[in-house]
Design a protein around this motif. Structure first.
Motif, short mmCIF file in Angstrom:
data_model
loop_
_atom_site.label_atom_id
_atom_site.label_comp_id
_atom_site.label_asym_id
_atom_site.label_seq_id
_atom_site.Cartn_x
_atom_site.Cartn_y
_atom_site.Cartn_z
N LEU A 221 31.65 25.82 -0.55
CA LEU A 221 32.78 25.86 -1.38
C LEU A 221 34.01 25.21 -1.11
O LEU A 221 35.54 24.65 -1.78
N LEU A 222 34.50 25.29 -0.25
CA LEU A 222 35.85 25.07 1.24
C LEU A 222 36.16 23.78 0.39
O LEU A 222 37.41 23.39 0.40
N VAL A 223 34.93 22.34 0.83
CA VAL A 223 35.00 21.24 0.34
C VAL A 223 35.10 21.35 -1.03
O VAL A 223 36.22 20.34 -1.48
N GLU A 224 34.13 21.52 -2.62
CA GLU A 224 34.38 21.39 -2.98
C GLU A 224 35.55 22.01 -3.77
O GLU A 224 36.04 21.41 -4.74
N ARG A 225 36.53 22.91 -3.41
CA ARG A 225 37.73 23.53 -3.71
C ARG A 225 39.07 22.28 -3.32
O ARG A 225 39.65 23.24 -3.55
N GLY A 226 38.80 21.89 -2.76
CA GLY A 226 39.76 21.27 -2.09
C GLY A 226 40.61 21.51 -1.23
O GLY A 226 41.76 21.17 -1.02
N LEU A 227 40.23 22.43 0.01
CA LEU A 227 40.68 23.43 1.33
C LEU A 227 40.50 22.99 2.10
O LEU A 227 41.06 22.55 3.37
N VAL A 228 39.01 22.30 1.93
CA VAL A 228 39.12 21.56 3.75
C VAL A 228 38.33 19.89 3.08
O VAL A 228 37.48 19.74 2.38
N SER A 229 38.61 19.14 4.23
CA SER A 229 38.36 17.40 3.76
C SER A 229 36.62 17.27 4.20
O SER A 229 36.59 18.00 5.67
N GLU A 230 36.16 16.79 3.74
CA GLU A 230 34.38 16.08 4.82
C GLU A 230 35.07 15.98 6.08
O GLU A 230 34.53 15.76 6.93
N HIS B 55 24.99 17.97 1.28
CA HIS B 55 26.28 18.89 1.16
C HIS B 55 27.33 18.82 2.44
O HIS B 55 26.47 18.52 3.27
N PRO B 56 27.90 19.16 1.54
CA PRO B 56 29.40 19.18 3.11
C PRO B 56 28.85 19.52 4.55
O PRO B 56 29.09 19.25 5.21
N HIS B 57 28.53 21.49 4.68
CA HIS B 57 27.76 21.64 5.40
C HIS B 57 27.28 21.08 6.35
O HIS B 57 27.18 20.98 7.57
N ALA B 58 26.16 19.70 5.30
CA ALA B 58 25.75 19.03 6.91
C ALA B 58 26.38 18.63 8.22
O ALA B 58 25.87 17.39 9.24
N LEU B 59 27.34 18.01 7.99
CA LEU B 59 28.42 17.96 8.59
C LEU B 59 28.52 18.32 9.59
O LEU B 59 28.92 18.21 10.34
#
Lengths: 249, 224
Positions: free
Chosen positions: B78-87, A52-56
């Protein structure tokens, strides 16, 4: 209000029902969560912590929030003054005092009580007690025969414009798990013992309807003004984990 | 079929702690709530998508995270999935540049009005309600989303396959099973359905006790 989310304009989305784009990293899709396990951008297995991205973000929660705020403010997506304003509103302006006033008004005026029990929202709008997480409200009345109690087993739904943000216990796993199966045991943990023969009606807030308990009016309060009555109405009495205070306690 | 958030009736949690009374036990809790509300105001998702994002945290995260940690984790996802913030931005903890969506940001001056406006889920629909107050109904079993496999639903597992009585017709409301997956609002009549505690749990603390749930029409069929 337009219902098309604006991000559709920012980024092409695959048509519904089509296969996921193999070039796009899907950390763990909600709808397409097909138990394939986490995959990395390279297609190989990925350690759990990165599925999951949050883990970053940093692991410490306070630092996580800070990091996310820094990013969002830096991108212009969040105004830090708006965060202060949201916190202030729910700390200082909206809280159980709103619900307590409504209850006290209902105790004092049968007309108000009738409106609250039949169609409360227009009345609550007149008082300014309408808004987020209180768009749809049902008021349930405690009587000599029935005690009502509110829970949200799936998350933490709560009538914000009337009671503010829910306390820790309302959001706890123990309350969410047990209020529906063992409400009397939970009530005992709050120091409430009901008379034999009184039925417990638990309301699980599974939709956007928010519930407010109208507690029984304590004896010996005849003729009290609304402001004095409101002081007897506790937050817990409006969730159903408590009773209104007796005069002099 | 169930996820960890669907915990109604679960055994083993121990006593509720009424002294756990604070709205924000830590300073960052209020910040987490405010950040979630402010980001939600960008309009990139709805409340059902947001709830679903918390529910589909991995079981390990769902179990280990405190309440507002779940909110923040789901928000970041959600922010990443919706393209608002990048990894990459999450990794660096800093913005790579201004967002195209910055003009949608909620301003401090607009907060009170936005919260007072809310977002009602009631809708007017043509079709009359299928059930009337007093009618006996039975819920879907298993509790699952029939539009999206393993998708979001608001029928708790503990009430799946149970028979109860319609006690209130709330009118039509947006269907979370659809709305959480960008499939449209698909409003349906919503009913408060009352179940005897004994029907749900096989036993009851008291014979008169009941649990009432708000359930959408497609979750229900006539009892018989």
């Amino acid at each position: 209000m337009p219902r098309t989310p604006f991000f559709l304009a920012l980024r092409p989305l695959r048509p519904l029902g089509s296969a996921p784009d193999p070039e796009v990293f899907h950390p763990k899709r909600g709808s397409g969560d097909l138990d394939l396990g986490p995959v990395s951008r390279q297609g190989g297995p990925m350690p759990h912590d990165h599925d999951h991205p949050h883990a970053l973000l940093p692991p410490d929660p306070a630092l996580r929030v800070k990091a996310l705020e820094t990013i969002l403010v830096g991108k212009g997506l969040v105004d830090p003054a708006a965060l202060d304003e949201i916190i202030d509103i729910y700390q200082n302006r909206i809280g159980p005092q709103n619900g307590a006033r409504v209850v006290a008004m209902a105790w004092s005026d049968p007309g108000v009580k009738a409106r609250l029990l039949s169609d409360p929202v227009p009345f609550l709008q007149e008082l300014g007690y309408y808004g987020r997480q209180g768009e749809h409200v049902t008021v349930v009345e405690n009587t000599a025969a029935v005690h009502n109690m509110i829970v949200c087993t799936l998350c933490s739904c709560y009538p914000w414009p009337l009671l503010g943000i829910p306390p820790g216990w309302y959001k706890s796993d123990a309350y969410r798990a047990r209020a529906v199966r063992a409400p009397r045991a939970v009530l005992a943990e709050f120091g409430v013992r009901l008379p034999e023969g009184k039925a417990v009606r638990v309301w699980d807030s599974t939709a956007e309807m928010r519930y407010l308990v109208l507690p029984e009016r304590p004896a010996g309060t005849e003729g009290w003004p609304v402001e004095a009555l409101a002081r007897l109405v506790t937050r817990d009495s409006m969730v159903g984990t408590g009773l209104a205070r007796e005069p002099g306690t | 079929m169930s996820r960890l958030h669907d915990m109604g009736g679960r055994i083993g949690d121990g006593a509720v702690n009424p002294a756990d009374n604070a709205i924000y036990a830590r300073d960052w809790h209020g910040r987490a709530l405010a950040l979630t509300l402010a980001a939600g105001a960008l309009g990139a998702w709805n409340i059902d998508i947001s709830r679903h994002a918390r529910e589909r945290l991995s079981p390990r995260d769902y179990m280990n995270f405190s309440y507002y940690e779940k909110w923040i984790a789901a928000l970041a996802d959600l922010l990443v999935e919706r393209g608002l913030v990048s990894e990459e931005e999450l990794r660096r903890g800093a913005a790579a540049g201004a967002s195209e969506a910055a003009d949608r940001a909620l301003r401090a001056d607009d907060v009170a009005a936005a919260l007072a406006r809310g977002g009602p889920s009631g809708r007017s629909i043509e079709a009359p309600p299928r059930f009337a107050v007093g009618e006996r109904v039975r819920t879907r079993r298993p509790a699952r989303n029939i539009l999206v496999d393993q998708g979001h639903t608001r029928l708790p597992s503990y009430a799946a396959g149970c028979a109860g009585e319609v006690v209130i017709c709330h009118g039509a409301h947006v269907l979370p099973d659809s709305h959480a997956h960008d499939l449209g609002e698909a409003p349906e009549p919503l009913y408060a359905v009352r179940f005897a505690a004994r029907e749900l749990w096989g036993r009851a603390e008291h014979p008169g006790d009941t649990v009432t749930l708000d359930l959408w029409e497609s979750y229900l069929e006539p009892e018989a």
